[in-house]
Design a protein around this motif. Structure first.
Motif, mmCIF file in Angstrom:
data_model
loop_
_atom_site.group_PDB
_atom_site.id
_atom_site.type_symbol
_atom_site.label_atom_id
_atom_site.label_comp_id
_atom_site.label_asym_id
_atom_site.label_seq_id
_atom_site.Cartn_x
_atom_site.Cartn_y
_atom_site.Cartn_z
ATOM 1 N N SER A 72 12.392 21.456 11.323
ATOM 2 C CA SER A 72 11.377 21.584 10.281
ATOM 3 C C SER A 72 12.042 22.153 9.037
ATOM 4 O O SER A 72 12.793 23.129 9.156
ATOM 5 N N PRO A 73 11.831 21.576 7.907
ATOM 6 C CA PRO A 73 11.026 20.373 7.665
ATOM 7 C C PRO A 73 11.804 19.099 7.994
ATOM 8 O O PRO A 73 13.027 19.101 8.029
ATOM 9 N N VAL A 74 11.064 18.023 8.234
ATOM 10 C CA VAL A 74 11.639 16.698 8.463
ATOM 11 C C VAL A 74 10.940 15.734 7.515
ATOM 12 O O VAL A 74 9.721 15.786 7.350
ATOM 13 N N SER A 75 11.731 14.857 6.909
ATOM 14 C CA SER A 75 11.183 13.858 5.986
ATOM 15 C C SER A 75 11.659 12.471 6.373
ATOM 16 O O SER A 75 12.692 12.298 7.017
ATOM 17 N N VAL A 76 10.895 11.482 5.959
ATOM 18 C CA VAL A 76 11.322 10.096 6.055
ATOM 19 C C VAL A 76 11.666 9.665 4.637
ATOM 20 O O VAL A 76 10.948 9.985 3.690
ATOM 21 N N VAL A 77 12.790 8.960 4.493
ATOM 22 C CA VAL A 77 13.289 8.558 3.186
ATOM 23 C C VAL A 77 13.577 7.062 3.217
ATOM 24 O O VAL A 77 14.095 6.535 4.207
ATOM 25 N N PHE A 78 13.225 6.378 2.120
ATOM 26 C CA PHE A 78 13.470 4.943 2.010
ATOM 27 C C PHE A 78 13.992 4.632 0.613
ATOM 28 O O PHE A 78 13.424 5.088 -0.379
ATOM 29 N N ASN A 79 15.083 3.869 0.543
ATOM 30 C CA ASN A 79 15.647 3.431 -0.728
ATOM 31 C C ASN A 79 15.099 2.039 -1.018
ATOM 32 O O ASN A 79 15.406 1.086 -0.295
ATOM 33 N N THR A 80 14.283 1.924 -2.055
ATOM 34 C CA THR A 80 13.594 0.657 -2.342
ATOM 35 C C THR A 80 14.541 -0.425 -2.853
ATOM 36 O O THR A 80 14.190 -1.602 -2.799
ATOM 37 N N GLN A 81 15.719 -0.057 -3.335
ATOM 38 C CA GLN A 81 16.662 -1.062 -3.837
ATOM 39 C C GLN A 81 17.584 -1.572 -2.739
ATOM 40 O O GLN A 81 17.674 -2.770 -2.517
ATOM 41 N N SER A 82 18.266 -0.654 -2.047
ATOM 42 C CA SER A 82 19.222 -1.085 -1.024
ATOM 43 C C SER A 82 18.586 -1.257 0.353
ATOM 44 O O SER A 82 19.221 -1.758 1.268
ATOM 45 N N LYS A 83 17.345 -0.802 0.507
ATOM 46 C CA LYS A 83 16.540 -0.953 1.732
ATOM 47 C C LYS A 83 17.003 -0.094 2.910
ATOM 48 O O LYS A 83 16.625 -0.340 4.039
ATOM 49 N N TRP A 84 17.811 0.948 2.662
ATOM 50 C CA TRP A 84 18.148 1.820 3.778
ATOM 51 C C TRP A 84 17.038 2.844 3.970
ATOM 52 O O TRP A 84 16.316 3.179 3.052
ATOM 53 N N GLY A 85 16.918 3.294 5.200
ATOM 54 C CA GLY A 85 15.916 4.286 5.528
ATOM 55 C C GLY A 85 16.513 5.355 6.411
ATOM 56 O O GLY A 85 17.529 5.131 7.072
ATOM 57 N N ALA A 86 15.898 6.531 6.429
ATOM 58 C CA ALA A 86 16.437 7.647 7.206
ATOM 59 C C ALA A 86 15.353 8.643 7.570
ATOM 60 O O ALA A 86 14.325 8.731 6.915
ATOM 61 N N ILE A 87 15.647 9.399 8.602
ATOM 62 C CA ILE A 87 14.905 10.604 8.941
ATOM 63 C C ILE A 87 15.865 11.734 8.606
ATOM 64 O O ILE A 87 17.026 11.704 9.025
ATOM 65 N N ASN A 137 0.821 -1.221 0.000
ATOM 66 C CA ASN A 137 0.000 0.000 0.000
ATOM 67 C C ASN A 137 0.856 1.273 0.000
ATOM 68 O O ASN A 137 0.328 2.379 0.071
ATOM 69 N N GLY A 138 2.173 1.117 -0.067
ATOM 70 C CA GLY A 138 3.083 2.256 -0.136
ATOM 71 C C GLY A 138 3.632 2.732 1.191
ATOM 72 O O GLY A 138 4.569 3.534 1.229
ATOM 73 N N THR A 139 3.055 2.285 2.312
ATOM 74 C CA THR A 139 3.579 2.700 3.608
ATOM 75 C C THR A 139 4.928 2.030 3.848
ATOM 76 O O THR A 139 5.239 0.993 3.259
ATOM 77 N N ILE A 140 5.720 2.641 4.720
ATOM 78 C CA ILE A 140 7.061 2.125 4.958
ATOM 79 C C ILE A 140 7.278 1.801 6.425
ATOM 80 O O ILE A 140 6.605 2.337 7.311
ATOM 81 N N ALA A 141 8.236 0.913 6.674
ATOM 82 C CA ALA A 141 8.664 0.556 8.026
ATOM 83 C C ALA A 141 10.187 0.637 8.054
ATOM 84 O O ALA A 141 10.858 -0.031 7.268
ATOM 85 N N ILE A 142 10.697 1.478 8.933
ATOM 86 C CA ILE A 142 12.135 1.642 9.099
ATOM 87 C C ILE A 142 12.457 1.362 10.561
ATOM 88 O O ILE A 142 11.758 1.835 11.458
ATOM 89 N N TYR A 143 13.510 0.606 10.791
ATOM 90 C CA TYR A 143 13.837 0.138 12.140
ATOM 91 C C TYR A 143 15.086 0.805 12.690
ATOM 92 O O TYR A 143 16.067 0.992 11.977
ATOM 93 N N PHE A 144 15.021 1.149 13.977
ATOM 94 C CA PHE A 144 16.137 1.751 14.701
ATOM 95 C C PHE A 144 16.261 1.064 16.057
ATOM 96 O O PHE A 144 15.275 0.559 16.603
ATOM 97 N N HIS A 145 17.475 1.102 16.625
ATOM 98 C CA HIS A 145 17.663 0.608 17.989
ATOM 99 C C HIS A 145 17.143 1.631 18.987
ATOM 100 O O HIS A 145 17.083 2.833 18.700
#
Length: 111
Positions: free
Chosen positions: A82-97, A59-67
Protein backbone atom coordinates in the motif's frame (compact mmCIF):
# COMPACT_ATOMS: atom_id res chain seq x y z
CA UNK A 1 0.26 10.20 -21.69
CA UNK A 2 0.26 8.19 -18.46
CA UNK A 3 -3.06 7.31 -16.85
CA UNK A 4 -2.73 6.29 -13.20
CA UNK A 5 -5.31 5.23 -10.62
CA UNK A 6 -4.83 4.28 -6.99
CA UNK A 7 -6.33 0.85 -6.34
CA UNK A 8 -8.43 0.62 -3.18
CA UNK A 9 -9.98 -2.81 -3.72
CA UNK A 10 -10.17 -5.67 -6.18
CA UNK A 11 -12.12 -8.80 -7.00
CA UNK A 12 -11.00 -11.97 -8.73
CA UNK A 13 -12.82 -14.07 -11.30
CA UNK A 14 -11.38 -17.30 -12.72
CA UNK A 15 -13.22 -18.42 -15.85
CA UNK A 16 -13.52 -21.51 -18.03
CA UNK A 17 -14.30 -21.52 -21.74
CA UNK A 18 -14.19 -17.72 -22.05
CA UNK A 19 -14.09 -16.50 -25.66
CA UNK A 20 -12.50 -13.10 -24.86
CA UNK A 21 -8.76 -12.46 -24.74
CA UNK A 22 -8.34 -14.36 -27.99
CA UNK A 23 -10.06 -17.36 -26.41
CA UNK A 24 -7.17 -17.87 -24.00
CA UNK A 25 -8.26 -15.72 -21.09
CA UNK A 26 -8.53 -17.63 -17.83
CA UNK A 27 -9.36 -14.85 -15.42
CA UNK A 28 -9.92 -11.24 -14.47
CA UNK A 29 -8.73 -9.10 -11.60
CA UNK A 30 -11.27 -6.25 -11.40
CA UNK A 31 -9.90 -3.00 -9.94
CA UNK A 32 -11.73 -0.30 -7.98
CA UNK A 33 -10.62 3.17 -6.83
CA UNK A 34 -10.98 4.88 -3.45
CA UNK A 35 -14.65 5.68 -4.22
CA UNK A 36 -15.29 2.02 -5.19
CA UNK A 37 -15.68 3.03 -8.83
CA UNK A 38 -14.59 0.44 -11.41
CA UNK A 39 -11.32 1.56 -13.03
CA UNK A 40 -10.51 -1.46 -15.18
CA UNK A 41 -9.26 -5.00 -15.09
CA UNK A 42 -6.21 -7.16 -15.45
CA UNK A 43 -6.84 -9.92 -17.96
CA UNK A 44 -5.08 -13.18 -17.17
CA UNK A 45 -4.02 -15.11 -20.30
CA UNK A 46 -2.69 -18.67 -20.64
CA UNK A 47 1.12 -18.72 -20.46
CA UNK A 48 1.90 -19.96 -23.95
CA UNK A 49 -0.44 -17.53 -25.72
CA UNK A 50 0.28 -14.04 -27.02
CA UNK A 51 -0.99 -11.25 -24.82
CA UNK A 52 -3.67 -8.99 -26.34
CA UNK A 53 -2.78 -5.31 -26.60
CA UNK A 54 -3.46 -3.29 -23.48
CA UNK A 55 -6.13 -0.65 -24.02
CA UNK A 56 -8.18 2.17 -22.62
CA UNK A 57 -11.88 2.13 -23.46
CA UNK A 58 -13.94 5.19 -24.42
CA UNK A 59 -15.35 5.38 -20.89
CA UNK A 60 -11.81 5.66 -19.48
CA UNK A 61 -11.56 2.17 -17.99
CA UNK A 62 -8.45 0.17 -18.82
CA UNK A 63 -7.56 -3.43 -19.64
CA UNK A 64 -4.04 -4.69 -19.01
CA UNK A 65 -3.03 -8.26 -19.80
CA UNK A 66 -0.65 -10.59 -17.97
CA UNK A 67 0.25 -14.26 -18.31
CA UNK A 68 -1.10 -16.66 -15.71
CA UNK A 69 2.34 -17.13 -14.11
CA UNK A 70 2.13 -13.51 -12.93
CA UNK A 71 -1.21 -13.94 -11.15
CA UNK A 72 0.30 -14.97 -7.79
CA UNK A 73 2.70 -12.00 -7.85
CA UNK A 74 -0.15 -9.63 -8.71
CA UNK A 75 -2.38 -10.94 -5.94
CA UNK A 76 0.47 -10.86 -3.42
CA UNK A 77 1.18 -7.22 -4.32
CA UNK A 78 -2.50 -6.28 -3.99
CA UNK A 79 -2.78 -8.08 -0.63
CA UNK A 80 0.41 -6.85 1.03
CA UNK A 81 1.43 -3.48 -0.41
CA UNK A 82 0.00 0.00 0.00
CA UNK A 83 -0.40 2.18 -1.87
CA UNK A 84 -0.78 0.28 -5.15
CA UNK A 85 -1.70 1.89 -8.47
CA UNK A 86 -2.49 0.73 -11.96
CA UNK A 87 -0.71 2.69 -14.69
CA UNK A 88 -1.32 2.74 -18.45
CA UNK A 89 0.66 4.55 -21.16
CA UNK A 90 -1.86 5.62 -23.82
CA UNK A 91 0.82 6.05 -26.51
CA UNK A 92 3.03 2.98 -26.17
CA UNK A 93 0.23 0.84 -24.64
CA UNK A 94 2.28 -0.56 -21.75
CA UNK A 95 0.57 -1.16 -18.46
CA UNK A 96 1.75 -1.87 -14.92
CA UNK A 97 0.84 -2.42 -11.32
CA UNK A 98 3.12 -0.35 -9.12
CA UNK A 99 3.65 0.43 -5.48
CA UNK A 100 4.36 3.78 -3.90
CA UNK A 101 7.81 4.61 -2.53
CA UNK A 102 9.04 2.08 -0.03
CA UNK A 103 11.81 2.20 2.54
CA UNK A 104 14.87 0.18 1.53
CA UNK A 105 15.54 -2.96 3.54
CA UNK A 106 13.47 -4.92 5.98
CA UNK A 107 15.12 -3.46 9.06
CA UNK A 108 16.00 -6.78 10.70
CA UNK A 109 16.70 -6.74 14.42
CA UNK A 110 20.24 -7.38 15.62
CA UNK A 111 20.80 -10.84 17.14
Amino acid sequence: MLVSHKIQSYSLQIVSNYAGGGGYQIGFVYLYDTKQQYIGHLGIIQNEKTLPQNRQYNNGTIAIYFHETELQHILETLKTESPVSVVFNTQSKWGAIETGKETVGIGELAA
